[in-house]
Design an enzyme around this catalytic site. Structure first.
Site, PDB file in Angstrom:
ATOM      1  N   LYS A 138      75.552  20.587 -21.676  1.00  7.78           N
ATOM      2  CA  LYS A 138      76.257  20.012 -22.809  1.00  7.78           C
ATOM      3  C   LYS A 138      75.240  19.536 -23.833  1.00  7.78           C
ATOM      4  CE  LYS A 138      75.198  16.223 -22.984  1.00  7.78           C
ATOM      5  NZ  LYS A 138      73.891  15.535 -23.037  1.00  7.78           N
ATOM      6  N   TYR A 186      79.888  12.154 -24.402  1.00  9.00           N
ATOM      7  CA  TYR A 186      80.470  11.608 -23.168  1.00  9.00           C
ATOM      8  C   TYR A 186      81.723  10.784 -23.463  1.00  9.00           C
ATOM      9  CZ  TYR A 186      76.497  13.072 -20.354  1.00  9.00           C
ATOM     10  OH  TYR A 186      75.567  13.827 -19.690  1.00  9.00           O
TER      11      TYR A 186
HETATM   12  P1  NAD Z   1      63.563  18.426 -22.145  1.00  4.92           P
HETATM   13  O1  NAD Z   1      62.874  18.343 -23.460  1.00  4.92           O
HETATM   14  O2  NAD Z   1      63.091  17.532 -21.054  1.00  4.92           O
HETATM   15  O3  NAD Z   1      63.517  19.915 -21.594  1.00  4.92           O
HETATM   16  C1  NAD Z   1      63.799  21.018 -22.408  1.00  4.92           C
HETATM   17  C2  NAD Z   1      63.117  22.241 -21.852  1.00  4.92           C
HETATM   18  O4  NAD Z   1      63.333  23.340 -22.734  1.00  4.92           O
HETATM   19  C3  NAD Z   1      61.593  22.082 -21.729  1.00  4.92           C
HETATM   20  O5  NAD Z   1      61.162  22.568 -20.499  1.00  4.92           O
HETATM   21  C4  NAD Z   1      61.052  22.923 -22.858  1.00  4.92           C
HETATM   22  O6  NAD Z   1      59.783  23.482 -22.572  1.00  4.92           O
HETATM   23  C5  NAD Z   1      62.110  24.011 -22.972  1.00  4.92           C
HETATM   24  N1  NAD Z   1      62.134  24.664 -24.275  1.00  4.92           N
HETATM   25  C6  NAD Z   1      62.302  25.981 -24.464  1.00  4.92           C
HETATM   26  N2  NAD Z   1      62.248  26.293 -25.754  1.00  4.92           N
HETATM   27  C7  NAD Z   1      62.000  25.152 -26.410  1.00  4.92           C
HETATM   28  C8  NAD Z   1      61.832  24.845 -27.784  1.00  4.92           C
HETATM   29  N3  NAD Z   1      61.899  25.780 -28.739  1.00  4.92           N
HETATM   30  N4  NAD Z   1      61.620  23.557 -28.121  1.00  4.92           N
HETATM   31  C9  NAD Z   1      61.601  22.585 -27.187  1.00  4.92           C
HETATM   32  N5  NAD Z   1      61.744  22.837 -25.857  1.00  4.92           N
HETATM   33  C10 NAD Z   1      61.949  24.108 -25.472  1.00  4.92           C
HETATM   34  O7  NAD Z   1      65.111  18.194 -22.419  1.00  4.92           O
HETATM   35  P2  NAD Z   1      66.214  17.847 -21.344  1.00  4.92           P
HETATM   36  O8  NAD Z   1      66.420  16.394 -21.306  1.00  4.92           O
HETATM   37  O9  NAD Z   1      65.904  18.540 -20.079  1.00  4.92           O
HETATM   38  O10 NAD Z   1      67.521  18.482 -22.044  1.00  4.92           O
HETATM   39  C11 NAD Z   1      67.819  19.861 -21.971  1.00  4.92           C
HETATM   40  C12 NAD Z   1      69.340  20.067 -22.091  1.00  4.92           C
HETATM   41  O11 NAD Z   1      69.983  19.398 -21.025  1.00  4.92           O
HETATM   42  C13 NAD Z   1      69.966  19.511 -23.367  1.00  4.92           C
HETATM   43  O12 NAD Z   1      70.978  20.373 -23.820  1.00  4.92           O
HETATM   44  C14 NAD Z   1      70.558  18.196 -22.944  1.00  4.92           C
HETATM   45  O13 NAD Z   1      71.680  17.802 -23.711  1.00  4.92           O
HETATM   46  C15 NAD Z   1      70.973  18.510 -21.525  1.00  4.92           C
HETATM   47  N6  NAD Z   1      70.987  17.306 -20.669  1.00  4.92           N
HETATM   48  C16 NAD Z   1      72.109  17.066 -19.935  1.00  4.92           C
HETATM   49  C17 NAD Z   1      72.186  15.955 -19.115  1.00  4.92           C
HETATM   50  C18 NAD Z   1      73.392  15.708 -18.272  1.00  4.92           C
HETATM   51  O14 NAD Z   1      73.478  14.647 -17.654  1.00  4.92           O
HETATM   52  N7  NAD Z   1      74.311  16.648 -18.175  1.00  4.92           N
HETATM   53  C19 NAD Z   1      71.106  15.064 -19.064  1.00  4.92           C
HETATM   54  C20 NAD Z   1      69.969  15.338 -19.813  1.00  4.92           C
HETATM   55  C21 NAD Z   1      69.924  16.477 -20.610  1.00  4.92           C
END
Ligand code: NAD
Length: 369
Positions: free
Chosen positions: A136, A221
């Protein structure tokens, strides 16, 4: 007594050849039987902080297993290969992952990258013939969401959105109570979702990669919660934005939005989405016969709360473990959770987010019909 238990233990093992345990009532717990059905073999795309959380949680899954990765960082791939025993043939990068279509050992790809990449990546995975689980918000607007739904339909693969709360036991218990009429006619929902965001250079504060600000990330949320708690779809929204830091929260990146939603029954929701305040993870609902309050309501848990009948008492299990086992059941056996997790559910939230942004801009009530 001891000899009776020995007899039963021996009898049980020799009768069906499986280790069974006693539960608190002295009955055999059916869930302790090893799962013998099909396993959902998943590749995670995006090995960031949430991808890491999901991977760890999947270690405890009965029906789902992490078998592959898609990443742009070879050093991360190497670490994950060691940690999860992932073979080279199941490792891809963002350029070559279309080749996953030739890999019979992967059933589904879980897209856990920045929001602005979800649409294109989901469509590519669908075209490779694999089921998609996408985090999401599913995209950055409803138009993208619909494209993703259409692409998955055309490719005959499932599209599921990472709505982990739809599998969370205390949340499910409250939704059941509402469905059973225990709150009477739901009248009012209040959702407060927010935290203080740190590093100003992160993708979450970049309009192109995030699609917006707090609303996309955490406000969603309260939107989703209002819908599953009230059990209706909103017909109008109004919204007001407050921005105290225009350096950190640039044009198109929302810091704080208060929004209201109206529902066909006359129920209303009043919500807050913010990247500028802590201790905001709370749902409240009141109906003609009862009420509920949950705090925390959507964090990683344990989820806590009470209703007019008493404390919520479902035991905590890691949300992502329940979610991935549930999604495997959905994909292989068609078993739906109490609230859908499909792409259409994601589009509903995206339409509301689009309307909230429109209401902020225009200052007027926006109709959702
Ligand atoms: P994050 O920044 O920790 O991780 C993102 C990942 O994507 C990294 O490994 C990064 O290297 C990669 N990536 C690939 N292409 C990229 C680019 N062009 N720019 C930046 N990063 C790139 O982020 P996250 O917290 O893991 O969030 C990722 C997704 O998960 C989001 O859509 C977020 O909304 C979702 N999320 C959901 C929950 C939940 O509880 N459901 C919790 C946190 C995050």
């Amino acid at each position: 007594m001891a000899s009776r238990r020995n007899f039963i233990e021996k009898l049980t093992v020799s009768a069906i050849g499986l280790p069974l345990a006693f539960n608190a009532t002295g009955l055999f717990a059916a869930s302790d039987r090893p799962y013998q059905g099909k396993t959902l073999r998943v590749a995670i795309m995006g090995l960031g902080s949430y991808g890491t959380r999901v991977a760890k949680a999947m270690k405890d899954c009965k029906r789902a297993k992490l078998v592959g990765v898609i990443s742009g960082t070879p050093s991360k791939v190497e670490t994950w290969q060691k940690e999860y025993g992932i073979p080279n043939k199941n490792c891809y990068n963002y350029e070559n992952f279309d080749e996953i279509k030739n890999n019979p050992d992967i059933d589904a790809v879980y897209v856990i990258t920045p929001n602005g990449l979800h649409c294109e990546q989901t469509i590519r995975v669908a075209k490779a013939g694999k089921h998609v689980i996408c985090e999401k918000p599913m995209g950055i607007n409803a138009e993208e969401g619909q494209k993703m739904v259409d692409a998955c339909k055309a490719a005959n693969v499932k599209l599921l959105i990472g709505y982990r709360m739809h599998y969370e036991p205390n949340t499910v218990a409250v939704i059941r109570m509402r469905k059973d009429g225990e709150f009477g006619k739901p009248k009012f929902f209040q959702g407060q979702s927010g935290f203080v965001i740190g590093d100003p250079t992160q993708w979450r504060l970049n309009k192109k990669l995030a699609g917006g600000g707090a609303m996309m990330d955490i406000g969603i949320y309260s939107i989703n919660g209002a819908r599953y708690m009230l059990g209706e779809e909103p017909v109008w929204v109004t919204a007001q934005e407050t921005k105290t830091d225009t350096e950190k929260f640039k044009e198109g990146v929302d810091e704080t939005i208060q929004f209201q939603m109206g529902f066909p029954s006359g129920a209303v929701a009043n919500c807050l989405s913010t990247y500028a305040m802590n201790n905001l993870d709370r749902f409240f609902m009141t109906g003609s016969k009862g009420w509920m309050e949950m705090r925390p309501s959507t964090g990683y848990g344990p989820i806590k709360g009470r209703t007019h009948k008493g404390e919520l008492d479902q035991p905590h299990t890691t949300h992502q473990t329940l979610q991935m086992d549930g999604m495997a059941e959905l994909i292989f056996e068609g078993k739906q959770p109490i609230v859908p997790v499909n792409g259409e559910e994601g589009v509903k939230d995206m339409k509301i987010i689009d309307a909230i942004y429109e209401a902020v801009k225009s200052g007027s009530k926006v109709s959702l019909n």
